[in-house]
Design a protein around this motif. Structure first.
Motif, PDB file in Angstrom:
ATOM      1  N   PRO A 177      20.812  -4.200 -26.666  1.00  0.00           N
ATOM      2  CA  PRO A 177      20.165  -5.273 -25.896  1.00  0.00           C
ATOM      3  C   PRO A 177      20.200  -6.585 -26.687  1.00  0.00           C
ATOM      4  O   PRO A 177      20.181  -6.566 -27.919  1.00  0.00           O
ATOM      5  N   GLY A 190       6.531   4.443 -29.536  1.00  0.00           N
ATOM      6  CA  GLY A 190       6.208   3.435 -28.522  1.00  0.00           C
ATOM      7  C   GLY A 190       4.951   2.637 -28.812  1.00  0.00           C
ATOM      8  O   GLY A 190       4.458   1.915 -27.944  1.00  0.00           O
ATOM      9  N   LEU A 203       4.434  -1.567 -28.299  1.00  0.00           N
ATOM     10  CA  LEU A 203       5.531  -2.127 -27.529  1.00  0.00           C
ATOM     11  C   LEU A 203       4.911  -2.908 -26.380  1.00  0.00           C
ATOM     12  O   LEU A 203       3.956  -2.431 -25.770  1.00  0.00           O
ATOM     13  N   GLN A 241      13.334  -8.688 -27.389  1.00  0.00           N
ATOM     14  CA  GLN A 241      14.525  -8.160 -26.725  1.00  0.00           C
ATOM     15  C   GLN A 241      14.516  -8.479 -25.249  1.00  0.00           C
ATOM     16  O   GLN A 241      13.458  -8.542 -24.625  1.00  0.00           O
ATOM     17  N   GLU A 242      15.705  -8.629 -24.698  1.00  0.00           N
ATOM     18  CA  GLU A 242      15.802  -8.681 -23.240  1.00  0.00           C
ATOM     19  C   GLU A 242      15.329  -7.330 -22.700  1.00  0.00           C
ATOM     20  O   GLU A 242      15.494  -6.293 -23.362  1.00  0.00           O
ATOM     21  N   TYR A 243      14.742  -7.338 -21.530  1.00  0.00           N
ATOM     22  CA  TYR A 243      14.397  -6.076 -20.884  1.00  0.00           C
ATOM     23  C   TYR A 243      15.647  -5.542 -20.196  1.00  0.00           C
ATOM     24  O   TYR A 243      16.264  -6.235 -19.386  1.00  0.00           O
ATOM     25  N   ASP A 249      15.778   6.893 -20.176  1.00  0.00           N
ATOM     26  CA  ASP A 249      16.683   6.543 -21.260  1.00  0.00           C
ATOM     27  C   ASP A 249      17.376   7.821 -21.706  1.00  0.00           C
ATOM     28  O   ASP A 249      17.167   8.897 -21.114  1.00  0.00           O
ATOM     29  N   ILE A 258       8.156   2.703 -20.555  1.00  0.00           N
ATOM     30  CA  ILE A 258       8.372   3.347 -21.854  1.00  0.00           C
ATOM     31  C   ILE A 258       8.599   4.828 -21.579  1.00  0.00           C
ATOM     32  O   ILE A 258       7.693   5.545 -21.179  1.00  0.00           O
ATOM     33  N   ASN A 293       9.793   7.312 -23.609  1.00  0.00           N
ATOM     34  CA  ASN A 293       9.702   8.286 -24.703  1.00  0.00           C
ATOM     35  C   ASN A 293       9.032   9.594 -24.303  1.00  0.00           C
ATOM     36  O   ASN A 293       8.028   9.552 -23.611  1.00  0.00           O
ATOM     37  N   ASP A 312      18.960   6.651 -29.469  1.00  0.00           N
ATOM     38  CA  ASP A 312      18.327   6.364 -28.178  1.00  0.00           C
ATOM     39  C   ASP A 312      19.117   5.265 -27.484  1.00  0.00           C
ATOM     40  O   ASP A 312      19.327   4.192 -28.052  1.00  0.00           O
ATOM     41  N   LEU A 350      20.035   3.086 -23.679  1.00  0.00           N
ATOM     42  CA  LEU A 350      19.615   2.678 -22.339  1.00  0.00           C
ATOM     43  C   LEU A 350      20.881   2.456 -21.521  1.00  0.00           C
ATOM     44  O   LEU A 350      21.924   2.107 -22.065  1.00  0.00           O
ATOM     45  N   ASN A 373      19.545   1.527 -28.130  1.00  0.00           N
ATOM     46  CA  ASN A 373      18.210   0.951 -28.293  1.00  0.00           C
ATOM     47  C   ASN A 373      17.696   1.104 -29.718  1.00  0.00           C
ATOM     48  O   ASN A 373      17.223   0.157 -30.317  1.00  0.00           O
TER      49      ASN A 373
HETATM   50  N1  LIG Z   1      14.736  -3.601 -24.302  1.00  0.00           N
HETATM   51  C1  LIG Z   1      14.272  -2.596 -23.544  1.00  0.00           C
HETATM   52  N2  LIG Z   1      14.493  -2.572 -22.230  1.00  0.00           N
HETATM   53  C2  LIG Z   1      14.029  -1.575 -21.448  1.00  0.00           C
HETATM   54  N3  LIG Z   1      13.321  -0.539 -21.905  1.00  0.00           N
HETATM   55  C3  LIG Z   1      13.052  -0.482 -23.225  1.00  0.00           C
HETATM   56  C4  LIG Z   1      13.526  -1.509 -24.111  1.00  0.00           C
HETATM   57  N4  LIG Z   1      13.128  -1.190 -25.359  1.00  0.00           N
HETATM   58  C5  LIG Z   1      12.453  -0.043 -25.266  1.00  0.00           C
HETATM   59  N5  LIG Z   1      12.395   0.395 -23.980  1.00  0.00           N
HETATM   60  C6  LIG Z   1      11.720   1.630 -23.515  1.00  0.00           C
HETATM   61  O1  LIG Z   1      10.676   1.932 -24.395  1.00  0.00           O
HETATM   62  C7  LIG Z   1      10.892   3.189 -25.053  1.00  0.00           C
HETATM   63  C8  LIG Z   1      10.485   3.118 -26.501  1.00  0.00           C
HETATM   64  O2  LIG Z   1      11.193   2.113 -27.159  1.00  0.00           O
HETATM   65  P1  LIG Z   1      11.609   2.235 -28.675  1.00  0.00           P
HETATM   66  O3  LIG Z   1      12.411   3.479 -28.839  1.00  0.00           O
HETATM   67  O4  LIG Z   1      12.230   0.965 -29.085  1.00  0.00           O
HETATM   68  O5  LIG Z   1      10.182   2.429 -29.361  1.00  0.00           O
HETATM   69  P2  LIG Z   1       9.783   3.331 -30.590  1.00  0.00           P
HETATM   70  O6  LIG Z   1       8.349   3.033 -30.824  1.00  0.00           O
HETATM   71  O7  LIG Z   1      10.735   3.103 -31.689  1.00  0.00           O
HETATM   72  O8  LIG Z   1       9.942   4.836 -30.085  1.00  0.00           O
HETATM   73  P3  LIG Z   1      10.584   6.149 -30.806  1.00  0.00           P
HETATM   74  O9  LIG Z   1      10.924   5.800 -32.205  1.00  0.00           O
HETATM   75  O10 LIG Z   1       9.542   7.207 -30.724  1.00  0.00           O
HETATM   76  O11 LIG Z   1      11.786   6.493 -29.973  1.00  0.00           O
HETATM   77  C9  LIG Z   1      12.375   3.476 -24.862  1.00  0.00           C
HETATM   78  O12 LIG Z   1      12.565   4.861 -24.830  1.00  0.00           O
HETATM   79  C10 LIG Z   1      12.658   2.810 -23.529  1.00  0.00           C
HETATM   80  O13 LIG Z   1      12.313   3.650 -22.464  1.00  0.00           O
END
Ligand SMILES: Nc1ncnc2c1ncn2[C@@H]1O[C@H](COP(=O)(O)OP(=O)(O)OP(=O)(O)O)[C@@H](O)[C@H]1O
Ligand SMILES: [Zn+2]
Lengths: 58, 292
Positions: free
Chosen positions: B112, B144, B147, B177-179, B186, B208, B210, B245, B247, B257
């Motif tokens: 992203p 998560g 976030l 980050q862009e959504y 995911d 989210i 996860n 991970d 998307l 991601n």
């Molecule tokens: N830029 C994004 N656009 C859309 N959805 C997102 C984006 N970033 C994160 N997400 C959603 O949020 C969830 C968690 O994001 P991320 O993995 O970055 O967090 P985390 O706290 O590192 O989680 P973990 O390490 O447990 O996987 C992703 O699985 C996804 O569903």
């Protein structure tokens, strides 16, 4: 594991210890859901698991 | 073969890992990170909490839930020339979302659009640059936590103000980050060495997705395309045993991601039919043998 298992330190509920339990394994209290750590097996000793810290994760 | 398993405590994953070692007639010494007490300059001859000298281990397998303990332990062990899974270098990159983004960029792997800024004012500008909705994440942290998805200037201001009041300087590194308009799910893919051994979709009604937040895991077929991007992403961060991970964007393309270096997988073997722990352990044993 036929030993008397001590109750949940938080809520006194009976906690089931899996047959293949290990020292330092986490188990959840079936009643209050708190995470417990098995500190010893013979006899079984339970303590509240440490609080999740900010850097915990994958 | 002598193996040390370094843990914060024993969870479902660690039990599966121990069982997988046992299946190969190896019984790892379990070392608790709370008992570590390293003398930095006296090297691997000093005893580990198990009583054995560190240098007697053919490998140390790091499974700490405490990211910082695991990372610093790896830093020390690698500095002594002890083989670890994963390596310090890989852990240090994966433990930091910004360093991961840099590594992915250098290797030309889609991700992203991401910006970073260091003050609330410049972070506001970064959010407007990626456009709404935007996603704000701590650079370190997992599951998560903290976030946020921001839809407009008002909510951006509220969140930035809240972050600024949090004491920890980590929260003042604004990773924006862009959504990605993903299809309610995911993908988590498990890479072991040069192979994507399994992948799951994580579906949720919440943005989210996860499994830590209750997402539902189903099998995701590992296509050539998916394997290719995952293996390249794993190499970009130094390789090893990694959960990538991804998307799917509105055009159906994969973007990476994040990458996890001490992955959770307890819910992933059942839907995929792959014994993830055994695949991981067979790989590390083989690696330790070929480079012994
Ligand atoms: N830029 C994004 N656009 C859309 N959805 C997102 C984006 N970033 C994160 N997400 C959603 O949020 C969830 C968690 O994001 P991320 O993995 O970055 O967090 P985390 O706290 O590192 O989680 P973990 O390490 O447990 O996987 C992703 O699985 C996804 O569903
Ligand atoms: Zn209880």
């Amino acid at each position: 594991m036929t030993n008397q298992t001590p109750p949940c330190p938080e809520c006194d509920a009976e906690v089931e210890i899996p047959a293949d339990a290990m020292e330092n394994e986490l188990v959840a209290c079936p009643d209050c859901g708190v995470e417990l750590e098995i500190m010893s097996l013979d006899p079984v000793g339970l303590e509240l698991a440490p609080e999740i810290e900010e850097d915990w994760g994958e | 073969m002598r193996v040390a398993l370094l843990v914060t405590h024993i969870r479902a994953e660690e039990k599966l890992i121990i069982e997988a070692f046992n299946n190969r007639d190896i019984s790892p010494d379990i070392i608790l990170d709370r008992e570590l007490n390293f003398e930095i300059s006296s090297g691997p001859g000093q005893p580990a909490p198990s009583g054995s000298a560190w240098r007697e281990y053919d490998m140390v397998f790091e499974r700490c839930v405490s990211t910082s303990r695991g990372m610093y332990a790896l830093a020390i062990l690698n500095s002594w020339g002890i083989r670890t899974f994963n390596t310090y270098e890989t852990a240090a990159i994966c433990g930091d979302k910004l360093r991961t983004s840099i590594a992915l960029t250098r290797h030309g792997i889609p991700q992203p659009h991401t910006r970073v800024a260091f003050t609330p004012d410049s972070a506001m500008q970064a959010i407007e640059d990626v456009e709404y909705p935007a996603v704000l994440k701590p650079v370190t942290g997992s599951w998560g936590r903290l976030l946020a998805r921001v839809h407009n200037r008002d909510s951006a201001e509220a969140i930035l103000e809240h972050r600024q009041t949090l004491g920890d300087y980590n929260h003042h590194i604004y990773y924006v980050q862009e959504y990605v308009d993903k299809p309610g799910r995911d993908i988590r893919a498990f890479v072991v060495g040069d192979r994507t051994i399994a992948a799951i979709y994580r579906e949720s009604n919440h943005w989210i997705t996860n499994t830590a937040r209750g997402g539902l895991a189903t099998n995701c077929p590992v296509t050539q395309n998916l394997d290719d991007i995952c293996v390249r992403a794993a190499r970009a961060v130094g390789g090893g045993i990694l959960a990538i991970d991804l998307l799917e964007d509105a055009g159906g393309n994969y973007v990476v991601n994040e990458i996890n270096h001490t992955m959770e997988f307890r819910n992933s073997s059942q839907p995929t039919g792959v014994n993830i722990a055994q695949a991981v352990i067979d790989y590390v044993i083989e690696q330790a043998r070929v480079t012994a």
